[in-house]
Write a protein that holds these residues in place. Structure first.
Motif, PDB file in Angstrom:
ATOM      1  N   ASP A  62       0.829  -1.203   0.000  1.00 27.82           N
ATOM      2  CA  ASP A  62       0.000   0.000   0.000  1.00 27.82           C
ATOM      3  C   ASP A  62       0.866   1.256   0.000  1.00 27.82           C
ATOM      4  O   ASP A  62       0.574   2.227  -0.708  1.00 27.82           O
ATOM      5  CB  ASP A  62      -0.931   0.004   1.210  1.00 27.82           C
ATOM      6  CG  ASP A  62      -2.005  -1.076   1.132  1.00 27.82           C
ATOM      7  OD1 ASP A  62      -2.198  -1.639   0.039  1.00 27.82           O
ATOM      8  OD2 ASP A  62      -2.628  -1.369   2.174  1.00 27.82           O
ATOM      9  N   LYS A  63       1.918   1.241   0.821  1.00 22.95           N
ATOM     10  CA  LYS A  63       2.798   2.405   0.875  1.00 22.95           C
ATOM     11  C   LYS A  63       3.485   2.627  -0.470  1.00 22.95           C
ATOM     12  O   LYS A  63       3.562   3.760  -0.965  1.00 22.95           O
ATOM     13  CB  LYS A  63       3.853   2.205   1.960  1.00 22.95           C
ATOM     14  CG  LYS A  63       4.726   3.429   2.224  1.00 22.95           C
ATOM     15  CD  LYS A  63       3.953   4.540   2.892  1.00 22.95           C
ATOM     16  CE  LYS A  63       4.859   5.680   3.312  1.00 22.95           C
ATOM     17  NZ  LYS A  63       4.105   6.779   3.935  1.00 22.95           N
ATOM     18  N   ALA A  64       3.987   1.559  -1.084  1.00 22.74           N
ATOM     19  CA  ALA A  64       4.665   1.690  -2.376  1.00 22.74           C
ATOM     20  C   ALA A  64       3.714   2.239  -3.445  1.00 22.74           C
ATOM     21  O   ALA A  64       4.068   3.136  -4.215  1.00 22.74           O
ATOM     22  CB  ALA A  64       5.230   0.341  -2.810  1.00 22.74           C
ATOM     23  N   LYS A  65       2.489   1.720  -3.476  1.00 19.57           N
ATOM     24  CA  LYS A  65       1.522   2.162  -4.486  1.00 19.57           C
ATOM     25  C   LYS A  65       1.120   3.620  -4.298  1.00 19.57           C
ATOM     26  O   LYS A  65       0.729   4.293  -5.260  1.00 19.57           O
ATOM     27  CB  LYS A  65       0.279   1.275  -4.431  1.00 19.57           C
ATOM     28  CG  LYS A  65       0.495  -0.156  -4.909  1.00 19.57           C
ATOM     29  CD  LYS A  65      -0.776  -0.982  -4.714  1.00 19.57           C
ATOM     30  CE  LYS A  65      -0.577  -2.427  -5.079  1.00 19.57           C
ATOM     31  NZ  LYS A  65      -1.809  -3.223  -4.824  1.00 19.57           N
ATOM     32  N   SER A  66       1.217   4.101  -3.065  1.00 18.46           N
ATOM     33  CA  SER A  66       0.806   5.484  -2.796  1.00 18.46           C
ATOM     34  C   SER A  66       1.694   6.490  -3.514  1.00 18.46           C
ATOM     35  O   SER A  66       1.297   7.642  -3.711  1.00 18.46           O
ATOM     36  CB  SER A  66       0.819   5.752  -1.289  1.00 18.46           C
ATOM     37  OG  SER A  66       2.151   5.844  -0.781  1.00 18.46           O
ATOM     38  N   TYR A  67       2.891   6.077  -3.902  1.00 21.76           N
ATOM     39  CA  TYR A  67       3.809   6.977  -4.604  1.00 21.76           C
ATOM     40  C   TYR A  67       3.624   6.936  -6.118  1.00 21.76           C
ATOM     41  O   TYR A  67       4.168   7.773  -6.822  1.00 21.76           O
ATOM     42  CB  TYR A  67       5.256   6.604  -4.278  1.00 21.76           C
ATOM     43  CG  TYR A  67       5.686   6.978  -2.884  1.00 21.76           C
ATOM     44  CD1 TYR A  67       6.201   8.239  -2.591  1.00 21.76           C
ATOM     45  CD2 TYR A  67       5.575   6.075  -1.837  1.00 21.76           C
ATOM     46  CE1 TYR A  67       6.586   8.588  -1.304  1.00 21.76           C
ATOM     47  CE2 TYR A  67       5.957   6.413  -0.548  1.00 21.76           C
ATOM     48  CZ  TYR A  67       6.459   7.663  -0.296  1.00 21.76           C
ATOM     49  OH  TYR A  67       6.831   8.002   0.986  1.00 21.76           O
ATOM     50  N   THR A  68       2.895   5.934  -6.619  1.00 25.54           N
ATOM     51  CA  THR A  68       2.833   5.726  -8.070  1.00 25.54           C
ATOM     52  C   THR A  68       1.402   5.561  -8.564  1.00 25.54           C
ATOM     53  O   THR A  68       1.134   4.750  -9.462  1.00 25.54           O
ATOM     54  CB  THR A  68       3.671   4.484  -8.453  1.00 25.54           C
ATOM     55  OG1 THR A  68       3.320   3.387  -7.599  1.00 25.54           O
ATOM     56  CG2 THR A  68       5.159   4.754  -8.296  1.00 25.54           C
ATOM     57  N   ASP A  69       0.490   6.306  -7.994  1.00 24.30           N
ATOM     58  CA  ASP A  69      -0.904   6.329  -8.452  1.00 24.30           C
ATOM     59  C   ASP A  69      -1.514   4.933  -8.527  1.00 24.30           C
ATOM     60  O   ASP A  69      -2.229   4.598  -9.477  1.00 24.30           O
ATOM     61  CB  ASP A  69      -1.014   7.011  -9.822  1.00 24.30           C
ATOM     62  CG  ASP A  69      -0.607   8.470  -9.763  1.00 24.30           C
ATOM     63  OD1 ASP A  69      -0.878   9.110  -8.743  1.00 24.30           O
ATOM     64  OD2 ASP A  69       0.005   8.952 -10.745  1.00 24.30           O
TER      65      ASP A  69
END
Length: 438
Positions: free
Chosen positions: A152-159
């Motif tokens: 979830d954290k990783a996806k938050s940076y890449t839409d």
């Protein structure tokens, strides 16, 4: 895993099942004996018979040095993958400097298929170079093995796109010597800051330093956690971005709390020390506790030879605070696959053998780190104390809650915190110094 990787040949998939990338991770009943089971004994002959002569070669730039425990496991995994599939992994051991090298190299057209670094660094600063792995992840049914807080954290940076595969996770909080707690008559870990002060008083009375820290990362974590408990990470980011130190009373309260640890003699007389002298005090059994990430038990063991029975608890809560123990500095290393690579699927398939199953567990055992695969449920003893709390850590803080995110004056923030901890500034002077940056 339930589905085979999208474009693997039948032979490669059969081999990858042996490497646990297709078949899934070791169960909890076998996790403690990975590498010694009958499967390990048959892997070589099956892989050898299945290995095609593909001629495919992948270039992997690694953040590790070749002598490190992580590197040895990665090399073993690469050799096994080549034996199983015929795909050769050429590893270039770049060390931590890969963070500075990877962008210029890719801008210059250098052929690199995948690389690793901190997973937020890849998501935030390397997204323009890396492939969207969402479809591969779905085809491999990988998410059942992954820690949701990291994805979830990783996806938050890449839409919402996934551009990194996490591995070797870490968490942070208070690591302590269980024997010292027992000798001091402490029967339960503290859950509030006031209880932490009580624990410190008991440890001090028993004749040991209750806590210690190194200046830099250690003092940043102390302040970051205490401040985040009061105002949350968003509140910290507002403080550092808009220089609101004098306008937020909780910033002064956090400073008073942290200085109390030093003024009351709850910190070692040498704290904050130069890294790694402070944390090594725990290894030499001079101090009982320190706030750090889950790599610190292994670092202390390497530096001091200590064999400590480690305990763990999250940084405690504060009265009328915004965040509880669900908020923590949680992260991992990560793999990014270069979008320009002609062999993205092969790179992904190899990464799956590292981030799940046998080699994930070997990595954890080699350096006393947290397994990335949620189906590897047996953690190394040095970090096992964090396991029950880790499941509840749903808010992934940036380092020190984001105190270092403002590049214009992050060094001033660190300097002021160190002065506060050394009692060269009182809390009011600390706030005034930071407010003067406006």
């Amino acid at each position: 895993m339930k589905k085979t990787f999208a474009r693997m040949t039948a032979a490669a998939c059969a081999a990858a099942m042996i490497l646990t990338g297709c078949s899934g991770a070791a169960s909890s009943s076998t996790a403690g004996t990975a590498g010694s089971s009958s499967t390990a004994g048959t892997a070589g002959s099956t892989a050898a018979s299945a290995a095609p002569s593909s001629g495919v070669e992948l270039t992997y730039w690694s953040m590790w040095n070749s002598t490190e425990g992580q590197a040895k496991v990665l090399q073993e995994a690469a050799d096994a993958y080549e034996a199983a599939t015929g795909v050769k992994i050429n590893i270039e051991w770049k060390g931590r400097d890969v963070k500075n090298l990877i962008g210029p190299a890719l801008d210059g057209g250098e052929k690199i298929d995948f690389f690793d670094q901190d997973y937020i660094f890849i998501s935030e600063q390397c997204a323009k170079y890396t492939a969207d792995l969402t479809d591969m992840v779905a085809a491999a049914d990988y998410e059942k093995h992954a820690m949701p807080v990291l994805l979830d954290k990783a996806k938050s940076y890449t839409d919402g796109k996934l551009k990194v595969i996490p591995y070797q996770p870490y968490t942070s909080g208070v690591w302590y010597n269980k024997a010292m707690f027992e000798d001091a008559g402490i029967e339960a870990v503290p859950t509030t800051f006031d209880e932490l002060l009580d624990v410190c008083e008991k440890l001090k009375a028993s004749g040991v330093n209750p806590m210690t820290c190194d200046q830099g990362d250690g003092t940043l974590l102390l302040m970051g956690y205490q401040l985040a408990r009061y105002v949350g990470q968003d509140g910290i980011l507002d403080l550092v971005d808009n220089v609101k130190w004098a306008e937020v009373p909780e910033a002064l309260k956090a400073a008073e709390d942290i200085q109390t640890l030093f003024k009351n003699g709850y910190m070692s007389e040498y704290a904050p020390a130069n890294y790694p002298d402070g944390q090594n005090e725990v290894g030499y059994e001079e101090s009982a506790m320190l706030v750090q990430c889950s790599w610190v038990p292994n670092e202390i063991a390497q530096n001091t030879g200590a064999e400590i029975d480690w305990g763990f608890f999250p940084w405690p809560t504060v009265e009328n605070g915004v965040d509880g123990t669900e908020g923590a500095v949680v992260g991992s290393q990560g793999f990014g696959i270069v979008d320009a690579s002609e062999h993205k699927q092969e790179a992904f398939d190899f990464i799956m053998t590292v981030a799940t199953g046998e080699y994930d567990l070997k990595m954890a055992q080699a350096v006393a780190s947290i397994p990335a695969d949620t189906e590897n449920t047996t953690w190394p003893a040095q970090v096992a104390g964090a396991e029950p709390y880790f499941k509840e850590m749903s808010k992934a803080y940036l380092w020190a809650g984001g105190l270092q995110t403002n590049a214009d004056y992050k060094d001033y923030v660190l300097e002021a915190i160190n002065k506060l901890c050394k009692q060269e500034l009182d809390p009011a002077g600390y706030i005034a110094e930071l407010a003067s940056m406006k």
